[in-house]
Design a protein around this motif. Structure first.
Motif, PDB file in Angstrom:
ATOM      1  N   GLN A 191      44.335 -13.598  89.145  1.00 46.45           N
ATOM      2  CA  GLN A 191      44.019 -12.919  90.406  1.00 46.45           C
ATOM      3  C   GLN A 191      45.022 -11.826  90.751  1.00 46.45           C
ATOM      4  OE1 GLN A 191      44.045 -16.098  93.289  1.00 46.45           O
ATOM      5  NE2 GLN A 191      41.981 -16.783  92.771  1.00 46.45           N
ATOM      6  N   HIS A 192      46.124 -11.764  90.018  1.00 41.44           N
ATOM      7  CA  HIS A 192      47.193 -10.828  90.384  1.00 41.44           C
ATOM      8  C   HIS A 192      46.700  -9.391  90.313  1.00 41.44           C
ATOM      9  CE1 HIS A 192      50.988  -8.588  90.203  1.00 41.44           C
ATOM     10  NE2 HIS A 192      51.515  -9.642  90.815  1.00 41.44           N
ATOM     11  N   GLN A 193      47.014  -8.617  91.341  1.00 41.97           N
ATOM     12  CA  GLN A 193      46.619  -7.206  91.385  1.00 41.97           C
ATOM     13  C   GLN A 193      47.857  -6.322  91.312  1.00 41.97           C
ATOM     14  OE1 GLN A 193      43.979  -6.321  94.702  1.00 41.97           O
ATOM     15  NE2 GLN A 193      43.200  -8.416  94.699  1.00 41.97           N
ATOM     16  N   ASP A 194      47.752  -5.209  90.597  1.00 44.61           N
ATOM     17  CA  ASP A 194      48.847  -4.255  90.477  1.00 44.61           C
ATOM     18  C   ASP A 194      48.487  -2.950  91.173  1.00 44.61           C
ATOM     19  OD1 ASP A 194      50.530  -5.897  88.832  1.00 44.61           O
ATOM     20  OD2 ASP A 194      49.144  -5.502  87.170  1.00 44.61           O
TER      21      ASP A 194
ATOM     22  N   ALA B 297      52.251 -14.009  93.319  1.00 43.01           N
ATOM     23  CA  ALA B 297      52.123 -12.730  94.020  1.00 43.01           C
ATOM     24  C   ALA B 297      53.448 -11.992  94.109  1.00 43.01           C
ATOM     25  CB  ALA B 297      51.569 -12.954  95.426  1.00 43.01           C
ATOM     26  N   GLY B 298      54.561 -12.719  93.960  1.00 46.65           N
ATOM     27  CA  GLY B 298      55.883 -12.093  94.041  1.00 46.65           C
ATOM     28  C   GLY B 298      56.647 -12.378  95.309  1.00 46.65           C
TER      29      GLY B 298
ATOM     30  N   VAL C 144      46.105 -15.477  95.296  1.00 47.73           N
ATOM     31  CA  VAL C 144      47.228 -14.552  95.177  1.00 47.73           C
ATOM     32  C   VAL C 144      47.052 -13.378  96.133  1.00 47.73           C
ATOM     33  CG1 VAL C 144      48.386 -12.958  93.584  1.00 47.73           C
ATOM     34  CG2 VAL C 144      47.713 -15.227  92.811  1.00 47.73           C
ATOM     35  N   TYR C 145      45.804 -12.944  96.304  1.00 54.40           N
ATOM     36  CA  TYR C 145      45.501 -11.811  97.184  1.00 54.40           C
ATOM     37  C   TYR C 145      45.914 -12.066  98.636  1.00 54.40           C
ATOM     38  CZ  TYR C 145      41.484 -14.953  96.789  1.00 54.40           C
ATOM     39  OH  TYR C 145      40.692 -16.080  96.686  1.00 54.40           O
ATOM     40  N   ASP C 146      46.056 -13.336  99.025  1.00 52.09           N
ATOM     41  CA  ASP C 146      46.487 -13.643 100.390  1.00 52.09           C
ATOM     42  C   ASP C 146      47.981 -13.417 100.588  1.00 52.09           C
ATOM     43  OD1 ASP C 146      44.115 -14.706 101.865  1.00 52.09           O
ATOM     44  OD2 ASP C 146      44.063 -16.079 100.156  1.00 52.09           O
TER      45      ASP C 146
END
Length: 430
Positions: A103-106, A153-154, A385-387
């Protein structure tokens, strides 16, 4: 023991609406209590937090140091587990992490022909508060499901709060915090813990977002502090809805209904099935198996007050009713669940096939078990992860782009009567 309904009853929709009704987080008395607690925490910080912990959790604490768990204690808790528990926790964590890494977005950008660059900058939230329930049951799985997506998500700072009634800590919860990357742990709970995370105290740092389930006081407090901080959702009681074709072992279905009912007395367990004889078998399984359950009193009350066995005309009607309910957990205990997917519109998580019990999703399948409840699956998604990521729009206009976009923006601004907007855009036109 459990309500029996049929879609052929003339008052079926009224009975279904009454069954689904949930106003638990709208209790005026609870709201007042929570408002008072929040005000006290804002005014008195650590002192109020310690007082509430003594009052509500029965802990023996002189100050916040008595309600703080040092990070080495988390590692010790993990190492103290027997090999079976340690392995199960680690495998579950690995599966949850692997799933959520998908789900991780960059950050992304694209350039137009005239040199203008547009895109989004993806940034993790800096500090997140994680509420872990510690009342009628302890939930290490809740730690995994909330903390791991945040770390993927970091998120750098992950502050966990968990009540410890009578000062009793749960080693599995602490071990889960260790392998999930939690950075601070405080043994406080209730609305007071939510207020402490939202506003900060002398010891607990103020966070940017609060996630994690809790009781009615926790849910009400999360609603009250929303805006001061972000929240994941206002969670109602846990729910399971099972669509079955009548060919699954009735004991399996009964136990799947129990799996939600044992959470608390307000949990909801519903079966939809076109086979009336099978529903009778499930009811007999409920009667047979309930006495064997450790939490039989809780299960019995949940089934009596909010459970139902519903006879439908056919599977298609069962799907329609499921879409109306928009359940948190939807089990498709049928021969060919994939064939039904296109017609399922609303569900937090969909468990497909006879072997896929909801309990697997709760612990170790990989997808998140923090799901929308009370019909909010109509517009909400599972925690992910987006949350824990924020998006900032990126706009860099070239000289040529300023000529084109400037005229368009100025024209629209003139139409809205916003002279400064129009003039600001026209200044850039060469």
């Amino acid at each position: 023991m459990i309500t029996r309904l049929s879609t052929q009853q003339t008052d079926f929709q009224d009975k279904l609406s009454n069954l689904l009704a949930w106003e638990g987080v709208s209790n005026a008395d609870v709201v007042q209590i929570v408002d008072d607690i929040i005000a006290n925490i804002k005014a008195n910080g650590d002192t109020a937090l310690v007082d509430y912990s003594i009052k509500f959790d029965g802990v023996n604490a002189a100050n916040m140091s008595d309600l703080t768990i040092a990070l080495p204690a988390l590692k010790t808790a993990f190492e103290s587990l027997d090999n079976k528990e340690k392995t199960a926790l680690q495998i579950a964590a690995d599966r949850v992490r692997f799933y959520h890494e998908k789900q991780h977005q960059d950050t992304w950008t694209y350039a137009e022909d005239n040199g203008t660059v547009l895109g989004q900058k993806i940034t993790p939230i800096e500090r997140v508060g994680l509420y872990v329930p510690g009342g009628k049951a302890a939930y290490p799985s809740s730690v995994l499901m909330n903390a791991i997506p945040a770390k993927v998500a970091g998120v750098q700072d992950l502050i966990m709060v968990v009540p410890t009634p009578n000062g009793v800590t749960n080693p599995l919860v602490l071990a889960a915090a260790y392998i999930s990357g939690v950075t601070q742990v405080f043994t406080v709970g209730g609305a007071q813990a939510i207020a402490a995370l939202a506003y900060g105290t002398q010891t607990i740092p103020k966070v940017d977002k609060i996630v994690g389930p809790g009781n009615i006081f926790v849910a009400t407090a999360k609603r009250a502090v929303f805006g001061q901080v972000g929240i994941d959702m206002i969670a109602g009681p846990s729910e399971i809805l099972i669509i079955c074709d009548g060919k699954t072992d009735p004991d399996w279905i009964a136990m799947d209904l129990f799996s939600q009912a044992e959470h608390d007395e307000d949990a909801q367990s519903i079966l939809l099935c076109p086979d009336k004889d099978f529903i009778n078998k499930v009811e007999k399984s409920i009667e047979k198996l309930l006495p064997t359950m450790d939490r039989k009193a809780i299960i019995a009350k949940a089934l009596k007050d909010r459970g139902a066995l519903i006879h439908t005309k056919d599977i298609n009607e069962a799907i329609a009713i499921s879409n109306q309910i928009a359940p948190e957990h939807l089990e498709l205990s049928v021969e060919n669940p994939k064939a039904m997917l296109d017609n399922i519109k609303h569900a937090g998580a969909i468990f497909m096939g006879r072997n896929t019990c909801e309990a697997l999703g709760d612990y170790c399948a990989g997808p998140n078990h923090v799901l929308p409840t009370s019909g909010t699956a109509r517009f909400s998604s599972p925690l992910g992860v987006y949350d824990f990521q924020k998006k900032s729009s990126l706009i860099m206009v070239s000289d040529q782009g300023a000529n084109t976009l400037g005229e368009i923006a100025a024209t629209l601004a003139d139409g809205e009567g916003l002279q400064a907007h129009a003039q600001s855009a026209r200044y850039r036109i060469k």
